[in-house]
Design a protein around this motif. Sequence first.
Motif, PDB file in Angstrom:
ATOM      1  N   GLU A 176       0.846  -1.196   0.000  1.00 50.57           N
ATOM      2  CA  GLU A 176       0.000   0.000   0.000  1.00 50.57           C
ATOM      3  C   GLU A 176       0.877   1.240   0.000  1.00 50.57           C
ATOM      4  OE1 GLU A 176      -3.688   2.069   2.403  1.00 50.57           O
ATOM      5  OE2 GLU A 176      -3.125   0.020   2.872  1.00 50.57           O
TER       6      GLU A 176
ATOM      7  N   SER B 127      -0.709   4.952  -0.535  1.00 48.10           N
ATOM      8  CA  SER B 127      -1.794   5.833  -0.926  1.00 48.10           C
ATOM      9  C   SER B 127      -1.248   7.147  -1.471  1.00 48.10           C
ATOM     10  CB  SER B 127      -2.702   6.132   0.267  1.00 48.10           C
ATOM     11  OG  SER B 127      -3.226   4.938   0.762  1.00 48.10           O
TER      12      SER B 127
ATOM     13  N   LYS C   6      -2.686  -1.569  -3.035  1.00 51.21           N
ATOM     14  CA  LYS C   6      -3.401  -0.292  -3.049  1.00 51.21           C
ATOM     15  C   LYS C   6      -2.395   0.769  -3.463  1.00 51.21           C
ATOM     16  CE  LYS C   6      -6.796  -1.688   0.317  1.00 51.21           C
ATOM     17  NZ  LYS C   6      -7.339  -1.496   1.652  1.00 51.21           N
TER      18      LYS C   6
ATOM     19  N   ILE D  17      -5.748  -1.944  -6.733  1.00 47.24           N
ATOM     20  CA  ILE D  17      -6.653  -0.819  -6.489  1.00 47.24           C
ATOM     21  C   ILE D  17      -5.895   0.507  -6.608  1.00 47.24           C
ATOM     22  CG2 ILE D  17      -8.346   0.141  -4.883  1.00 47.24           C
ATOM     23  CD1 ILE D  17      -8.864  -2.851  -5.634  1.00 47.24           C
ATOM     24  N   ASN D  18      -6.235   1.299  -7.618  1.00 47.77           N
ATOM     25  CA  ASN D  18      -5.674   2.648  -7.772  1.00 47.77           C
ATOM     26  C   ASN D  18      -6.595   3.464  -8.680  1.00 47.77           C
ATOM     27  OD1 ASN D  18      -3.808   4.667  -7.205  1.00 47.77           O
ATOM     28  ND2 ASN D  18      -2.597   4.232  -9.025  1.00 47.77           N
TER      29      ASN D  18
END
Length: 181
Positions: free
Chosen positions: A8, A10, A49, A71-72
């Motif tokens: 991850e 973010s 992520k 997930i992006n």
Amino acid sequence: DCQDGQFENSVTVVVNADGQKMQFGGTALMASRLKVEGDVFLRNNFTCKGEVCMAGAEVQGSLDCFAGQFINPVIADFNADGTMAQFGGTAISAYGLKVDGNVFLRGMFRLEGELNMMGATVGGNVECSTGQIINPLVIKQDTKGKKIQVGGTALSAHGLKVAGDVIFSDGFSARGSVFLV
């Protein structure tokens, strides 16, 4: 083998003194120009992520993303001056990727954002089954009422070369545009 692995990073967005939004981070797994003498496994509950970057990587075996989660999604907002700031949006950057074997995107594979395989070369098949790529077109309206489109491309595969077959089957779906030529 990254089975059950989690990565991850973010996206952090900050506003500078001029009111412009700037992006920091976003790439969770950097593997550009990586050379692997075997298979790459990003599967079985592998979750990322942020962007997976495999641009220019060489895999002498297969790339297996069975049941992987990438997930992006695109994030769009406006700067203080009304200009658009767009962040994220590419879940897997695989432009120029070379895979001697197969690419497996199947078994409840889920990708939120764009899959970019422009100029990639696959020596076997590209198999997409029972999975989904989601990157719908998002329309934002600025303070002057002008509509701006962001996202919308699920799969970019301009210049993709596949020696075997490209297979979309068993409920595979893409929400967003798919470009194969």
